[in-house]
Design a protein around this motif. Structure first.
Motif, short mmCIF file in Angstrom:
data_model
loop_
_atom_site.label_atom_id
_atom_site.label_comp_id
_atom_site.label_asym_id
_atom_site.label_seq_id
_atom_site.Cartn_x
_atom_site.Cartn_y
_atom_site.Cartn_z
N VAL A 357 0.86 -1.19 0.00
CA VAL A 357 0.00 0.00 0.00
C VAL A 357 0.89 1.23 0.00
O VAL A 357 1.81 1.34 0.83
N PRO A 358 0.67 2.18 -0.90
CA PRO A 358 1.53 3.38 -0.93
C PRO A 358 1.45 4.16 0.38
O PRO A 358 0.38 4.30 0.98
N ALA A 359 2.61 4.67 0.81
CA ALA A 359 2.64 5.43 2.07
C ALA A 359 1.87 6.73 1.96
O ALA A 359 1.37 7.24 2.97
N ALA A 360 1.76 7.26 0.75
CA ALA A 360 1.02 8.51 0.59
C ALA A 360 -0.47 8.33 0.84
O ALA A 360 -1.18 9.31 1.11
N SER A 361 -0.97 7.10 0.76
CA SER A 361 -2.40 6.85 0.98
C SER A 361 -2.75 6.61 2.43
O SER A 361 -3.94 6.53 2.77
N VAL A 362 -1.75 6.48 3.30
CA VAL A 362 -2.02 6.16 4.70
C VAL A 362 -2.81 7.25 5.41
O VAL A 362 -3.77 6.96 6.13
#
Length: 502
Positions: A357-362
């Motif tokens: 999961v991309p860290a920017a979506s957290v």
């Protein structure tokens, strides 16, 4: 005889394959027939006494109904296709259902019974009546009720009085649903004086506790709170998992919820005062006096008129006095509210995301979980989100399914083995009609050692018939030349054999 020739030409490996196939086919057919012919039993009665079990088995033997004893002889089971016949046979013999009488026990009461005997008779009659009533419920094939009632001595002293309780044992292969369990418990509690719903216990034939249920119904205190919290946690986790699976994909996130609920029903009262008062009582007094002075001296009645209202002999008099009084009430609102149990005191949510999961979506995922779960930091709610590499799912090989699917698999295996044996036998039978390839005589003579004396005799016989081997047109000569050209090694070996004979 052709089949015998074929079997004699089989190699040891062919014999092993043929024997293994036949053995596998026989084994599969045996297992298939054994599983189909194995009877399935259904529990007909449970909680039986050994003497009653013996009577019931004797009655079934007389009608030729097969049975099976379970639970060390305290339960009786019959084949599923013979349940109706068994019930009819046992009912005819008076052995099925409730054998304990109800209130008909009082028809045989005798004079001179003590209070204790009357109380025991009443308890037995009440138990029997409840058993007969529960037996009429759909899905219940038998019931046994045990009551614990306060004694007459306890009723004299209210502070030492014991509460009533009831235990119900249901027999049968299938248990009623949760709604039926609650209905049975309510029926028992309503039939016994002083019996509360939470003092009723219902147990199945296999010892499983059916009431109070594990989801909190029928229980109180810690059980109710724990069941409510588990249901809330499961529902919240399911909703959050569904949202994350639709957003990130299946297997990308996992959610764990731990909430504390308030299961106590409380009452709240609030009092609110208004900003302005409301007049409840108001009084107003007005006093006036008016006159014209025409004579000398003091006007009549001036002794009762204040000095500021008196005038001269020729002046006018005008007196006015007003008094008002009001009683004001306070504007207030009294509100009585009943708060139902189930309010969330605080909750803690933990979310684990896959490394993919991309860290920017957290941050967006965290905000969505906070809004979906109703996180309120003011009441102590917390949320934590972390990322780690998830383990790859292991595809476990499932065994043969039970029931009809399992039988279908065995049937397909049996059909495959039967088809293999059929086509193998068919191929062997086709080869029975085909002639066996024979080697030419000259090749057998070449492969087998031939003595030189026999060859000379055969040559002399041919020479006497006018067919010598010297002529170029002799067919035997041509065959020997062709054989020497095609297989020089075999011809040389045969010549060596002849030379050794010399």
């Amino acid at each position: 005889m052709p089949l015998r020739n074929i079997t004699t030409r089989l190699t040891p490996r062919g014999w092993l394959i043929l024997g293994g196939s036949a053995l596998a086919g026989v084994l599969v057919m045996y297992l298939f027939v054994h599983m189909l012919s194995k009877p399935s039993y259904s529990t007909l009665a449970a909680g039986l006494e050994p003497a009653q079990t013996g009577k019931m088995t004797s009655a079934l033997d007389q009608h030729g109904i097969s049975y099976e004893l379970q639970n060390n002889g305290t339960a009786l089971a019959v084949q599923s296709n013979e349940v109706a016949q068994a019930r009819v046979a046992l009912s005819t013999a008076g052995l099925l259902g409730n054998t304990q009488p109800g209130f008909s026990l009082f028809e045989k009461s005798s004079l001179g019974e003590s209070n204790f005997q009357q109380q025991v008779t009443y308890q037995r009659a009440l138990q029997g009546q409840l058993e007969q009533t529960i037996d009429n419920i759909q899905g219940v094939s038998g019931a046994q009720v045990e009551l614990v009632l306060p004694s007459a001595q306890d009723q004299l002293f209210q502070e030492n009085q014991n509460t009533a309780s009831a235990a119900v044992l249901l027999s049968g292969s299938t248990s009623p649903n949760a709604a039926s369990m609650r209905g049975i418990a309510q029926l028992v509690a309503s039939s016994v004086p002083g019996l509360q719903l939470n003092k009723v216990t219902i147990t199945g034939a296999n010892g499983e506790l059916l009431w109070p249920s594990q989801n909190g119904e029928g229980a109180s205190g810690v059980d109710t709170k724990q069941g409510a919290q588990e249901r809330y946690d499961d529902e919240t986790e399911a909703n959050l998992d569904t949202m994350l699976a639709q957003t990130l994909g299946p297997g990308k996130a996992t959610v764990q919820v731990n909430a504390a609920l308030s299961t106590n029903q409380t009452t709240q009262e609030s009092l609110t005062y208004g900003k302005t008062g409301v007049p409840l009582q108001q009084t107003k007094n007005l006093e006036t006096l008016a006159g014209n002075g025409s004579g000398a001296g003091t006007a009549a009645g001036t002794a009762n008129v204040p000095a500021y209202a008196q005038t001269g002999a020729s002046g006018k008099s005008n007196y006015k006095h007003e008094v008002s009084a009001a009683t004001l009430g306070v504007d207030k609102t009294v509100t009585h509210s009943v708060i139902a149990p189930g309010a969330v005191e605080n909750q803690h949510i933990s979310v684990l995301l896959d490394r993919t999961v991309p860290a920017a979506s957290v941050p967006a995922i965290k905000e969505a979980v906070i809004n979906a779960a109703g996180i309120q930091p003011s009441r102590g709610d917390t949320i934590s989100i972390g990322q780690m590499a998830f383990a790859k799912p292991v595809t476990a090989t499932s065994g043969p399914a039970g029931g009809i699917l399992g039988y279908a698999q065995y049937a397909l295996i049996a059909i495959a083995c039967a088809a293999f044996l059929f086509f193998t036998t068919r191929a062997l039978r086709r080869r029975e009609d085909q002639p066996i390839d024979h080697q030419p005589p000259w090749l057998r003579e070449l492969e087998l050692p031939v003595r030189l004396a026999e060859l000379e005799r055969a040559t002399g016989a041919n020479a006497g018939n006018g067919a010598g081997m010297v002529g170029a047109g002799n067919p035997i000569r041509r065959q020997v030349d062709d054989l020497a050209a095609a297989n020089p090694d075999r011809v040389a070996q045969q010549l060596r054999n002849w030379m050794q004979e010399e």
